[in-house]
Design a protein around this motif. Structure first.
Motif, PDB file in Angstrom:
ATOM      1  N   VAL B 145      17.441 -19.382   9.524  1.00 57.93           N
ATOM      2  CA  VAL B 145      16.715 -18.991   8.320  1.00 57.93           C
ATOM      3  C   VAL B 145      15.914 -17.732   8.630  1.00 57.93           C
ATOM      4  N   LEU B 146      15.897 -16.802   7.672  1.00 58.04           N
ATOM      5  CA  LEU B 146      15.041 -15.640   7.823  1.00 58.04           C
ATOM      6  C   LEU B 146      14.148 -15.508   6.593  1.00 58.04           C
ATOM      7  N   CYS B 147      12.859 -15.269   6.832  1.00 59.87           N
ATOM      8  CA  CYS B 147      11.947 -15.045   5.721  1.00 59.87           C
ATOM      9  C   CYS B 147      11.359 -13.646   5.848  1.00 59.87           C
ATOM     10  N   GLY B 148      11.487 -12.870   4.798  1.00 57.65           N
ATOM     11  CA  GLY B 148      10.832 -11.563   4.762  1.00 57.65           C
ATOM     12  C   GLY B 148      10.037 -11.488   3.483  1.00 57.65           C
ATOM     13  N   LEU B 149       8.858 -12.082   3.527  1.00 56.18           N
ATOM     14  CA  LEU B 149       8.083 -12.228   2.289  1.00 56.18           C
ATOM     15  C   LEU B 149       7.012 -11.147   2.192  1.00 56.18           C
ATOM     16  N   GLU B 150       6.896 -10.569   1.047  1.00 50.97           N
ATOM     17  CA  GLU B 150       5.918  -9.511   0.763  1.00 50.97           C
ATOM     18  C   GLU B 150       6.016  -8.422   1.832  1.00 50.97           C
ATOM     19  N   ILE B 151       7.215  -8.028   2.171  1.00 47.71           N
ATOM     20  CA  ILE B 151       7.367  -7.031   3.221  1.00 47.71           C
ATOM     21  C   ILE B 151       8.189  -5.832   2.764  1.00 47.71           C
ATOM     22  N   THR B 190      -0.098  -5.114 -10.887  1.00 44.64           N
ATOM     23  CA  THR B 190      -0.297  -5.161  -9.427  1.00 44.64           C
ATOM     24  C   THR B 190      -0.982  -3.918  -8.886  1.00 44.64           C
ATOM     25  N   ILE B 191      -0.838  -2.780  -9.582  1.00 43.91           N
ATOM     26  CA  ILE B 191      -1.470  -1.580  -9.041  1.00 43.91           C
ATOM     27  C   ILE B 191      -2.745  -1.240  -9.813  1.00 43.91           C
ATOM     28  N   PHE B 192      -2.612  -1.111 -11.117  1.00 47.43           N
ATOM     29  CA  PHE B 192      -3.804  -0.719 -11.878  1.00 47.43           C
ATOM     30  C   PHE B 192      -4.866  -1.826 -11.854  1.00 47.43           C
ATOM     31  N   LEU B 193      -4.464  -3.032 -12.269  1.00 51.85           N
ATOM     32  CA  LEU B 193      -5.461  -4.112 -12.368  1.00 51.85           C
ATOM     33  C   LEU B 193      -5.855  -4.678 -11.008  1.00 51.85           C
ATOM     34  N   ALA B 194      -4.880  -5.245 -10.295  1.00 47.59           N
ATOM     35  CA  ALA B 194      -5.185  -6.007  -9.075  1.00 47.59           C
ATOM     36  C   ALA B 194      -5.769  -5.115  -7.990  1.00 47.59           C
ATOM     37  N   GLN B 195      -5.278  -3.872  -7.924  1.00 48.71           N
ATOM     38  CA  GLN B 195      -5.659  -3.016  -6.811  1.00 48.71           C
ATOM     39  C   GLN B 195      -6.820  -2.097  -7.174  1.00 48.71           C
ATOM     40  N   ASN B 196      -6.714  -1.444  -8.340  1.00 50.38           N
ATOM     41  CA  ASN B 196      -7.699  -0.409  -8.652  1.00 50.38           C
ATOM     42  C   ASN B 196      -8.904  -0.926  -9.428  1.00 50.38           C
ATOM     43  N   VAL B 197      -8.684  -1.879 -10.310  1.00 51.41           N
ATOM     44  CA  VAL B 197      -9.796  -2.337 -11.145  1.00 51.41           C
ATOM     45  C   VAL B 197     -10.484  -3.564 -10.558  1.00 51.41           C
ATOM     46  N   GLY B 204      -4.515   0.687  -1.884  1.00 48.40           N
ATOM     47  CA  GLY B 204      -3.486   1.302  -1.046  1.00 48.40           C
ATOM     48  C   GLY B 204      -2.484   0.308  -0.494  1.00 48.40           C
ATOM     49  N   THR B 205      -2.631  -0.965  -0.821  1.00 44.05           N
ATOM     50  CA  THR B 205      -1.688  -1.957  -0.322  1.00 44.05           C
ATOM     51  C   THR B 205      -0.282  -1.676  -0.850  1.00 44.05           C
ATOM     52  N   HIS B 206      -0.209  -1.356  -2.121  1.00 42.77           N
ATOM     53  CA  HIS B 206       1.104  -1.194  -2.736  1.00 42.77           C
ATOM     54  C   HIS B 206       1.311   0.196  -3.312  1.00 42.77           C
ATOM     55  N   GLU B 207       2.565   0.612  -3.320  1.00 42.19           N
ATOM     56  CA  GLU B 207       2.962   1.871  -3.934  1.00 42.19           C
ATOM     57  C   GLU B 207       4.058   1.557  -4.925  1.00 42.19           C
ATOM     58  N   PHE B 208       3.884   2.037  -6.149  1.00 47.23           N
ATOM     59  CA  PHE B 208       4.812   1.650  -7.206  1.00 47.23           C
ATOM     60  C   PHE B 208       6.252   2.062  -6.894  1.00 47.23           C
ATOM     61  N   SER B 209       6.408   3.254  -6.321  1.00 46.56           N
ATOM     62  CA  SER B 209       7.766   3.773  -6.117  1.00 46.56           C
ATOM     63  C   SER B 209       8.555   2.939  -5.104  1.00 46.56           C
ATOM     64  N   LYS B 210       7.814   2.167  -4.281  1.00 47.92           N
ATOM     65  CA  LYS B 210       8.522   1.379  -3.264  1.00 47.92           C
ATOM     66  C   LYS B 210       8.969   0.025  -3.779  1.00 47.92           C
TER      67      LYS B 210
END
Lengths: 507, 273
Positions: B145-151, B190-197, B204-210
């Motif tokens: 089994v392989l788990c790659g979560l939130e990566i 995930t970016i505007f609300l969770a991260q910036n507001v 900086g945790t997440h980048e939309f383009s990725k």
């Protein structure tokens, strides 16, 4: 060096557990059974610590022990789920199908029937003879069961679980060491009086009102003491009954719950000073002691409230505060005996009944309430009444259930049922967490239990407190209030929807 | 006693000195604080494990399944293990787990936390600092089994990363990934609300383009000889402060928006052809 490491050095731990429950009352036992009964929890080490001897045979002789509990159908479902209900001998379960509630003037009353009973009641009508066996209802209002019977059935259940539960019997907790520094550094350490030191991922306090676990966790318990005491006991009454009775009196509610044959269980709330006086008189071993208690009891059940208030004021006169009951002189004892003899309890009571009958024009509502004929020896006990609720039921690696988390006015007989509901909820949350491989001692996992139970318990606790205030605390000069209560009870009795809701809350 | 043993173990498993231990201890505390910076991850973890458990239980149905240790006899690789949150849960359920992360700090946090709990529970759990590609080059064993979560949303070359992951798994092995969809709503939430507001996750945790869409994800996996088992949406309820999986009876599923933001997926590596 690192704080964690130095702390570890100071205590040598003999054994670690995943779950340690302090207190093997019905609530603690049922939680152990709930967790141990699940296939998901195999391999989790669980232990129970109990200061008394919980394993000794709790089988009772024929007389009823003084502690009985009223188990609601919802609690029964839980006991069935954990495999305990089938271990309770059928003849030790006393279901009742109806509660009759009266106000102090017998002007208002309300009946809570089980659904089954309501349907058949019409055919039975009022001509039906009083039967000693309860009608074969599958949906009673509640079941009266002795505390010890529930306890021994739970012990039996624990012995048959696939997940073994270690019981430290006759063992006291000497000290609890909690890591208060940071969030999840160290598991709680429990030092036992046997010298053993254990450590647990999660420490659960099911250890009653003065919970040592709660105190160690420094969780504040908020509440107040009532100026009242509770008296419980087992009575022999005139006729068989499968109906429970409750009467609201200005001095506190009195309730009779049906046991088998002619036995009923008493739950009586009365002013603290009167209750203390009654117990002090009992200690004097007076000749009439039993008769006096019986007459007062019958007055409380059936007479106009003025008669009871008269008896109470006469009793209060006996003790002007000068008598020291702990160390009473022969002269004082004689004085009390003489004064008591001067009150004709029996006459006063019978006269009161006659007066009531003539007032109500021959229709005597009180007739439905049985007359107390005898009090089972050594069955009477008293306890102070208090209302308590903790600020929270959880801490990091700590959870409180049952009386350790809250205690309630016994008026609705809901204490144990709330505790069992706590067990069910906490057990469910823990099993889910174990299923997900979580470190279930962490408070964000336990939060689910806290948020589920806190509001529900608060609702029940405060509604019982409000009931108490409305029915008991109303000053007698405000007759209008009492009449409103009578009116309220009567109209409530006619509103089926509301009654169902009330009953749902009660179960 | 314990103390000495602990230091010894630590020294044998890594090269850091004693001062660094206490430094890592405080970072570890921060990482493992359920109310701290990584609160969202902590709260998400039970939901992810329940998903992995249900998929694997379904797959292993034929063989008798131990309910308290369902992952017994499974060799599990947790890619991007961070502080070891998922790895520990998987190990607690009986798995033989290897946690891998490219960050040195993360691996040390995970190792330290495991050592702390080693006094109480004996988990089959190890950590290695490496990237998936590095592991692919050096690791001789293959995993069930392989788990790659939130990566994957943090990875630059997604194709290479996924290829390495698939290479690390035995034929017929199961792979789990969770990530965030690339949609206007995910950008907003995930970016505007969770991260910036709201600062629920560090800036900086997440980048939309990725971010990667489920369609793109499935295409990549198909190219790598994997077939999808299930894609499931994950949704956060701020009122209950709780994550949950989107079930088929949920409104979001019925209007086809279940994978709009966070999602978790499982796929199986096909037999060699």
């Amino acid at each position: 060096m690192h704080k964690l490491l130095t702390r570890r050095l100071s205590t040598a731990v003999d054994k670690t557990y995943d779950i340690c429950i302090v207190g093997a009352g019905p609530v603690g036992l049922s939680l152990a059974a709930k967790i141990g009964n699940s296939h998901y929890t195999n391999g989790n080490k669980i232990c129970l610590i109990e200061s008394s001897d919980v394993l000794k045979s709790l089988e009772e002789n024929d007389t009823f022990s003084n502690r009985v509990v009223s188990v609601t159908p919802k609690s029964r479902l839980f006991l069935e789920e954990i495999g305990c209900w089938n271990n309770i001998p059928e003849e030790k379960v006393y279901p009742y199908n109806k509660i009759q509630v009266f106000d102090s003037n017998f002007k208002g009353s309300i009946n809570f029937n089980s659904r089954y009973d309501e349907e058949t009641e019409v055919s039975k009508a009022s001509t039906a003879p009083k039967e000693c066996t309860p009608s074969s209802s599958y949906d009673p209002v509640a079941y009266i069961i002795e505390n010890n019977v529930i306890r021994s059935s739970l012990i039996k259940t624990l012995k048959n679980l696939n997940n073994e539960i270690e019981i430290f019997n006759n063992t006291k907790v000497n000290e609890i060491i909690l890591d208060k520094g940071s969030f999840n550094d160290e598991w709680p350490i429990i030092k036992l009086d046997s010298g053993k030191v254990i450590q647990a991922r999660l420490l659960i306090g099911a250890d009653g009102q003065n919970s040592p676990v709660r105190m160690a966790a420094n969780i504040e318990s908020i509440g107040w003491d009532y100026d009242q005491s509770g008296i419980v006991g087992t009575l022999k009454v005139s006729g068989c009954s499968t109906v429970a009775f409750q009467r609201f009196l200005p001095t506190g509610p009195i309730a009779l719950l049906p046991l088998k044959d002619k036995y009923m269980s008493l739950v009586w709330t009365l002013p603290k000073n009167i209750s203390n006086l009654l117990f002090n008189l009992k200690k004097l071993n007076l000749k009439n002691d039993k008769m006096i208690f019986k007459e007062i009891l019958n007055t409380a059940l059936k007479n106009p409230k003025e008669d009871l208030l008269y008896f109470f004021s006469e009793l209060e006169k006996l003790n002007d505060g000068k008598i020291n009951f702990q160390n009473i002189s022969e002269a004082d004892k004689l004085k009390i005996e003489l004064e008591l003899n001067a009150i004709d309890f029996k006459f006063e009571r019978e006269w009161g009944i006659k007066r009531l009958d003539s007032e109500q024009g021959g229709i005597s509502v009180h007739d439905t309430i049985p007359v107390v004929e005898d009090i089972v020896k050594n069955s009477v006990a008293g306890f102070p009444l208090r209302l308590r609720n903790c600020r929270t039921y959880i801490g990091n690696r700590i959870a409180l259930i049952g009386d350790a988390a809250h205690s309630i006015h016994p008026l609705a007989g809901q204490g144990l049922n709330l505790g069992l509901a706590d067990s069910e909820a906490l057990g469910r949350v823990l099993i889910k967490a174990i299923k997900n491989g979580d470190d279930f001692g962490l408070d964000y996992i336990l939060e689910e239990y806290n948020s589920e139970r806190y509001i529900k318990n608060l609702l029940m606790i405060s509604s019982c407190d409000i009931l108490e205030k409305v029915f008991v605390k109303v000053p007698s000069q405000f007759r209008i209030f009492e009449d409103l209560i009578s009116f309220g009870l009567n109209s409530l009795n006619k509103m089926d929807v509301l009654k169902e809701t009330l009953k749902k809350y009660a179960s | 006693m314990h103390f000495v043993r602990m230091i010894k173990r630590f020294q044998s498993s890594s090269t850091i000195n004693k001062e660094e231990i206490s430094k890592f201890a405080s970072i570890s505390n921060e990482w493992w604080d359920p109310k701290g910076k990584f609160e969202m991850l902590h709260r998400m973890n039970p939901v992810r494990v329940s998903y992995i458990r249900s998929i694997l239980e379904e797959k292993l149905r034929a063989t008798s399944l131990n309910k308290s240790k369902p992952f017994e006899n499974l060799r599990i690789l947790d890619i991007g293990c961070g502080g070891g949150l998922l790895s520990e849960s998987l190990a607690r359920l009986g798995g033989s787990v290897l946690g891998v992360d490219a960050g040195e700090e993360q691996i040390n946090i995970a190792k330290l936390h495991k050592l702390k709990n080693k006094f109480h529970e004996n988990l089959d759990l190890n950590y290695v600092q490496a990237s998936a590609e590095q592991l692919c080059e050096t690791e001789y064993e293959k995993f069930d089994v392989l788990c790659g979560l939130e990566i994957i949303e943090h990875v630059d070359d997604k194709s290479l990363f996924l290829k390495s992951c698939v290479d690390l798994v035995k034929p017929e092995g199961t792979l789990f990934f969770s990530t965030i969809n690339r949609t206007p709503s995910s950008n907003f939430l995930t970016i505007f609300l969770a991260q910036n507001v709201l600062n629920w996750v560090p800036r900086g945790t997440h980048e939309f383009s990725k971010y990667i869409t489920p369609v793109e994800f499935e295409k990549e996996l198909n190219l790598l000889n994997c077939e999808k088992i299930q894609f499931t949406g994950m949704i956060f309820n701020p009122m209950l402060n709780k994550w949950s999986l989107v079930s088929k009876s949920d409104f979001l599923y019925q209007i086809g928006s279940d994978l709009e933001v966070n999602y978790i997926l499982s796929c199986q590596k096909k037999k060699q052809n």
